[in-house]
Structures are given as C-alpha cells and as structure tokens.
Design a protein around this motif. Structure first.
Motif, PDB file in Angstrom:
ATOM      1  N   TYR A  36       0.856  -1.182   0.000  1.00 11.07           N
ATOM      2  CA  TYR A  36       0.000   0.000   0.000  1.00 11.07           C
ATOM      3  C   TYR A  36       0.893   1.232   0.000  1.00 11.07           C
ATOM      4  O   TYR A  36       2.018   1.207   0.504  1.00 11.07           O
ATOM      5  CB  TYR A  36      -0.875   0.045   1.259  1.00 11.07           C
ATOM      6  CG  TYR A  36      -2.032  -0.907   1.253  1.00 11.07           C
ATOM      7  CD1 TYR A  36      -1.870  -2.245   1.603  1.00 11.07           C
ATOM      8  CD2 TYR A  36      -3.313  -0.473   0.930  1.00 11.07           C
ATOM      9  CE1 TYR A  36      -2.939  -3.115   1.604  1.00 11.07           C
ATOM     10  CE2 TYR A  36      -4.393  -1.334   0.937  1.00 11.07           C
ATOM     11  CZ  TYR A  36      -4.203  -2.657   1.276  1.00 11.07           C
ATOM     12  OH  TYR A  36      -5.271  -3.517   1.290  1.00 11.07           O
ATOM     13  N   GLN A  38       0.824   5.537   0.967  1.00 10.46           N
ATOM     14  CA  GLN A  38       0.105   6.616   1.641  1.00 10.46           C
ATOM     15  C   GLN A  38       0.773   7.943   1.306  1.00 10.46           C
ATOM     16  O   GLN A  38       1.925   8.185   1.678  1.00 10.46           O
ATOM     17  CB  GLN A  38       0.102   6.394   3.157  1.00 10.46           C
ATOM     18  CG  GLN A  38      -0.717   7.425   3.905  1.00 10.46           C
ATOM     19  CD  GLN A  38      -0.704   7.210   5.397  1.00 10.46           C
ATOM     20  OE1 GLN A  38       0.313   6.795   5.961  1.00 10.46           O
ATOM     21  NE2 GLN A  38      -1.822   7.458   6.057  1.00 10.46           N
ATOM     22  N   ASN A  41      -1.155  13.114   4.447  1.00 14.98           N
ATOM     23  CA  ASN A  41      -2.503  13.450   4.920  1.00 14.98           C
ATOM     24  C   ASN A  41      -3.594  12.722   4.146  1.00 14.98           C
ATOM     25  O   ASN A  41      -4.701  13.250   3.990  1.00 14.98           O
ATOM     26  CB  ASN A  41      -2.728  14.961   4.856  1.00 14.98           C
ATOM     27  CG  ASN A  41      -1.761  15.717   5.743  1.00 14.98           C
ATOM     28  OD1 ASN A  41      -1.558  15.337   6.898  1.00 14.98           O
ATOM     29  ND2 ASN A  41      -1.130  16.739   5.217  1.00 14.98           N
ATOM     30  N   ARG A  42      -3.289  11.520   3.698  1.00 13.14           N
ATOM     31  CA  ARG A  42      -4.274  10.722   2.971  1.00 13.14           C
ATOM     32  C   ARG A  42      -4.355   9.332   3.594  1.00 13.14           C
ATOM     33  O   ARG A  42      -3.502   8.910   4.372  1.00 13.14           O
ATOM     34  CB  ARG A  42      -3.863  10.590   1.505  1.00 13.14           C
ATOM     35  CG  ARG A  42      -3.665  11.892   0.780  1.00 13.14           C
ATOM     36  CD  ARG A  42      -4.977  12.534   0.427  1.00 13.14           C
ATOM     37  NE  ARG A  42      -5.749  11.758  -0.523  1.00 13.14           N
ATOM     38  CZ  ARG A  42      -5.583  11.804  -1.839  1.00 13.14           C
ATOM     39  NH1 ARG A  42      -4.664  12.577  -2.367  1.00 13.14           N
ATOM     40  NH2 ARG A  42      -6.348  11.078  -2.619  1.00 13.14           N
ATOM     41  N   GLY A  43      -5.409   8.601   3.209  1.00  8.86           N
ATOM     42  CA  GLY A  43      -5.507   7.203   3.608  1.00  8.86           C
ATOM     43  C   GLY A  43      -4.591   6.339   2.760  1.00  8.86           C
ATOM     44  O   GLY A  43      -3.885   6.832   1.886  1.00  8.86           O
ATOM     45  N   LEU A  44      -4.594   5.041   3.021  1.00 10.62           N
ATOM     46  CA  LEU A  44      -3.760   4.125   2.262  1.00 10.62           C
ATOM     47  C   LEU A  44      -4.437   3.737   0.949  1.00 10.62           C
ATOM     48  O   LEU A  44      -5.645   3.552   0.889  1.00 10.62           O
ATOM     49  CB  LEU A  44      -3.493   2.850   3.066  1.00 10.62           C
ATOM     50  CG  LEU A  44      -2.323   2.871   4.041  1.00 10.62           C
ATOM     51  CD1 LEU A  44      -2.576   3.822   5.185  1.00 10.62           C
ATOM     52  CD2 LEU A  44      -2.053   1.458   4.561  1.00 10.62           C
ATOM     53  N   GLN A  45      -3.606   3.610  -0.090  1.00 12.40           N
ATOM     54  CA  GLN A  45      -4.104   3.156  -1.389  1.00 12.40           C
ATOM     55  C   GLN A  45      -3.444   1.825  -1.735  1.00 12.40           C
ATOM     56  O   GLN A  45      -2.233   1.673  -1.590  1.00 12.40           O
ATOM     57  CB  GLN A  45      -3.763   4.159  -2.482  1.00 12.40           C
ATOM     58  CG  GLN A  45      -4.443   5.503  -2.346  1.00 12.40           C
ATOM     59  CD  GLN A  45      -4.026   6.451  -3.451  1.00 12.40           C
ATOM     60  OE1 GLN A  45      -3.780   6.021  -4.579  1.00 12.40           O
ATOM     61  NE2 GLN A  45      -3.952   7.725  -3.146  1.00 12.40           N
TER      62      GLN A  45
ATOM     63  N   ARG B   9     -11.742  15.087   9.183  1.00 12.88           N
ATOM     64  CA  ARG B   9     -10.323  14.941   8.847  1.00 12.88           C
ATOM     65  C   ARG B   9      -9.449  15.295  10.041  1.00 12.88           C
ATOM     66  O   ARG B   9      -8.423  14.670  10.270  1.00 12.88           O
ATOM     67  CB  ARG B   9      -9.966  15.835   7.664  1.00 12.88           C
ATOM     68  CG  ARG B   9     -10.608  15.438   6.358  1.00 12.88           C
ATOM     69  CD  ARG B   9     -10.193  14.035   5.913  1.00 12.88           C
ATOM     70  NE  ARG B   9      -8.757  13.874   5.807  1.00 12.88           N
ATOM     71  CZ  ARG B   9      -8.045  14.166   4.731  1.00 12.88           C
ATOM     72  NH1 ARG B   9      -8.638  14.662   3.663  1.00 12.88           N
ATOM     73  NH2 ARG B   9      -6.740  13.966   4.712  1.00 12.88           N
ATOM     74  N   TYR B  10      -9.869  16.314  10.788  1.00 13.79           N
ATOM     75  CA  TYR B  10      -9.139  16.746  11.965  1.00 13.79           C
ATOM     76  C   TYR B  10     -10.122  16.942  13.109  1.00 13.79           C
ATOM     77  O   TYR B  10     -11.224  17.442  12.914  1.00 13.79           O
ATOM     78  CB  TYR B  10      -8.402  18.067  11.700  1.00 13.79           C
ATOM     79  CG  TYR B  10      -7.400  17.981  10.572  1.00 13.79           C
ATOM     80  CD1 TYR B  10      -7.773  18.332   9.271  1.00 13.79           C
ATOM     81  CD2 TYR B  10      -6.100  17.544  10.794  1.00 13.79           C
ATOM     82  CE1 TYR B  10      -6.859  18.238   8.230  1.00 13.79           C
ATOM     83  CE2 TYR B  10      -5.189  17.457   9.760  1.00 13.79           C
ATOM     84  CZ  TYR B  10      -5.581  17.806   8.485  1.00 13.79           C
ATOM     85  OH  TYR B  10      -4.678  17.717   7.452  1.00 13.79           O
ATOM     86  N   MET B  88      -3.535   9.197  14.314  1.00 12.68           N
ATOM     87  CA  MET B  88      -4.305   9.161  13.075  1.00 12.68           C
ATOM     88  C   MET B  88      -5.135   7.880  13.105  1.00 12.68           C
ATOM     89  O   MET B  88      -4.593   6.792  13.346  1.00 12.68           O
ATOM     90  CB  MET B  88      -3.373   9.141  11.865  1.00 12.68           C
ATOM     91  CG  MET B  88      -4.068   8.835  10.552  1.00 12.68           C
ATOM     92  SD  MET B  88      -5.072  10.189   9.961  1.00 12.68           S
ATOM     93  CE  MET B  88      -3.890  10.972   8.882  1.00 12.68           C
ATOM     94  N   LEU B  90      -7.648   5.356  11.018  1.00 11.61           N
ATOM     95  CA  LEU B  90      -8.002   4.955   9.663  1.00 11.61           C
ATOM     96  C   LEU B  90      -9.061   3.862   9.693  1.00 11.61           C
ATOM     97  O   LEU B  90      -8.943   2.892  10.434  1.00 11.61           O
ATOM     98  CB  LEU B  90      -6.766   4.426   8.928  1.00 11.61           C
ATOM     99  CG  LEU B  90      -5.668   5.444   8.642  1.00 11.61           C
ATOM    100  CD1 LEU B  90      -4.402   4.739   8.207  1.00 11.61           C
ATOM    101  CD2 LEU B  90      -6.104   6.426   7.573  1.00 11.61           C
ATOM    102  N   PHE B 103      -9.339   1.983   2.110  1.00 15.94           N
ATOM    103  CA  PHE B 103      -9.189   2.867   3.257  1.00 15.94           C
ATOM    104  C   PHE B 103      -9.861   4.217   3.057  1.00 15.94           C
ATOM    105  O   PHE B 103      -9.908   4.748   1.940  1.00 15.94           O
ATOM    106  CB  PHE B 103      -7.701   3.107   3.542  1.00 15.94           C
ATOM    107  CG  PHE B 103      -7.034   1.956   4.226  1.00 15.94           C
ATOM    108  CD1 PHE B 103      -6.611   0.852   3.514  1.00 15.94           C
ATOM    109  CD2 PHE B 103      -6.837   1.975   5.602  1.00 15.94           C
ATOM    110  CE1 PHE B 103      -6.002  -0.225   4.149  1.00 15.94           C
ATOM    111  CE2 PHE B 103      -6.221   0.908   6.245  1.00 15.94           C
ATOM    112  CZ  PHE B 103      -5.812  -0.185   5.515  1.00 15.94           C
ATOM    113  N   GLY B 104     -10.347   4.759   4.167  1.00 13.15           N
ATOM    114  CA  GLY B 104     -10.799   6.134   4.181  1.00 13.15           C
ATOM    115  C   GLY B 104      -9.618   7.084   4.306  1.00 13.15           C
ATOM    116  O   GLY B 104      -8.472   6.645   4.457  1.00 13.15           O
ATOM    117  N   PRO B 105      -9.869   8.396   4.269  1.00  6.37           N
ATOM    118  CA  PRO B 105      -8.790   9.395   4.288  1.00  6.37           C
ATOM    119  C   PRO B 105      -8.137   9.579   5.651  1.00  6.37           C
ATOM    120  O   PRO B 105      -7.069  10.181   5.749  1.00  6.37           O
ATOM    121  CB  PRO B 105      -9.487  10.679   3.848  1.00  6.37           C
ATOM    122  CG  PRO B 105     -10.906  10.480   4.259  1.00  6.37           C
ATOM    123  CD  PRO B 105     -11.186   9.026   4.092  1.00  6.37           C
ATOM    124  N   GLY B 106      -8.780   9.062   6.704  1.00  8.02           N
ATOM    125  CA  GLY B 106      -8.193   9.184   8.032  1.00  8.02           C
ATOM    126  C   GLY B 106      -8.737  10.372   8.809  1.00  8.02           C
ATOM    127  O   GLY B 106      -9.172  11.375   8.237  1.00  8.02           O
TER     128      GLY B 106
END
Lengths: 114, 112
Positions: A36, A38, A41-45, B9-10, B88, B90, B103-106
């Motif tokens: 994966y 990342q 500031n993003r989720g995992l791809q 997000r935050y 963080m 997730l 996954f979402g953006p967290g």
C-alpha cells in the motif's frame, strides 16, 4: 506468529533511478502479500498483491513487486522513480485463519529527489 | 470506485471527553476495520467487524469500543479520551475473503 518487517525507515532515490523498498515476512502456510502507499494526509491506497502464480507482480503507477519464497521477501520495485512517488509505503501480509485481517509493517518513507 | 468516508479529517478533543469517529462505505462490504497509525509503529488494528452487530477485538482494543448497527457504518468510540489516544485513525472495508482493504482518508485526532 505471522509478521512483516520493513528494514528501512527511509529510502532516498534520485529521480529517474530505479527504486527498491524492502519487505520480509514470516507466515505459516502460503503467504498473501500486499503493498500500500500513503501520500501525505491521505488514507492508504492499494498498489498490488501476491496470492499465487508468477513471482513478479505488476501493480498501479508502474510499480511491481518480486516474491521470493526462499528469502521470504516481497520487495517493491520501480524501474524509474518519479518525484511524485515520494510517499510512505506499507507492506502487509494476510493474517492466517482470518477473513482478511492484515498485518502491516511499520512503513518506509520513500523520498525521490529531482 | 469504492468510497470510504470518515466524518472528520481533523478533530481536537479534551481529556475525558467521549469521542465518536464515524466511517461509512458505499460498496456493500461486509468487513470493516478501525486502525490507528503512529510514526514508527505502522498500522495497528483496534477493532473489526465481519457483519452488522458483530465486533471483534483487534490488537489494541483497550480504551476503545465500536458500534455497527448498519452494514455501511462502523463507529469507533473513545469512552474517555486520553492524551495517549492522540493519533491518526483509519477506517477500512473489504468483502469477505477479499484480500485487499479499501481505506478512508483518516481522522487526525488530538487530545489535549
């Protein structure tokens, strides 16, 4: 116990050079392995996975990974790195006996400089 | 495309507050997961769910609980937030035995 290790906290590569991000694993039975990525500031791809078959697996964004059973490794590779490849990379292995739980490595930060 | 969304997000909360983190997926996935991500520790599984109203503890469930009343929604609850829960968070989802998770953006949670 199943585990996955990423021995390098950070990998630095010049743009245009080949890159390798290392991963080793420990599982009982056949391993199901994943990479994966990342971005900040993003989720995992999801990048790619190895289940069975050809030891060289091709994935998204020009990445590939080589499964080596004798060395219990699953290294991520790309022939020519881009600055935009700079990100955090995670290797993962499926947890045996589960419906799909994954065990993640601690991550490797890839930095590609122009 | 699979879409996993997280409510914030935050988030900044005070010690002792009850905190709810929401996760919604739109692909009818049975499996849902909550992880926390900390530098140098990677992702650690807090709780997971294979079906509505079903929940299982992951590797670090202490101080957390979850709720899954609907298939598409999986909530993480911090009963009494503490500073060591600053992290963080997730959320992820997958089909049964489908090996890749989405996954979402967290949510970056800070507890002061």
């Amino acid at each position: 116990a199943q585990s996955v290790a990423q021995p390098e906290d950070q990998v630095n590569v010049a743009e245009g050079n080949p890159l390798t991000v290392k991963c080793t694993y420990s599982v009982s039975g056949n391993p199901y392995l994943f990479w994966y990525v990342q971005y900040p500031n993003r989720g995992l791809q999801f990048l790619l996975k190895y289940i069975t078959g050809d030891n060289l697996v091709k994935g998204s964004y020009g990445f590939e990974a080589e499964f080596n059973k004798s060395q219990t490794s699953f290294h991520l590779k790309k022939p020519s790195a881009l600055v935009s490849d700079s990100a955090l990379y995670f290797c993962a292995v499926r947890k045996g006996g589960s419906q799909g739980n994954l065990i993640f490595g601690k991550g490797t930060k890839l930095s590609v400089k122009p | 495309d699979v879409k996993v969304t997280q409510s914030s997000r935050y988030l900044v909360k005070r010690t002792g507050e009850k905190v709810f983190l929401e996760c919604v997926q739109d692909m009818d996935h049975e499996n849902m997961f909550w992880y926390r991500q900390d530098p140098g520790l990677g992702l650690r599984l807090i709780y997971f769910s294979y079906d509505v109203k079903m929940k299982e503890k992951g590797d670090i469930p202490e101080g957390y609980s979850v709720s899954r009343e609907k298939k598409e929604r999986f909530s993480l609850i911090l009963e009494s937030a503490s500073t060591n829960q600053t992290s963080m968070y997730l959320c992820a989802s997958s089909r049964p035995f489908q090996l890749e998770q989405y996954f979402g953006p967290g949510t970056r949670l800070t507890v002061t």
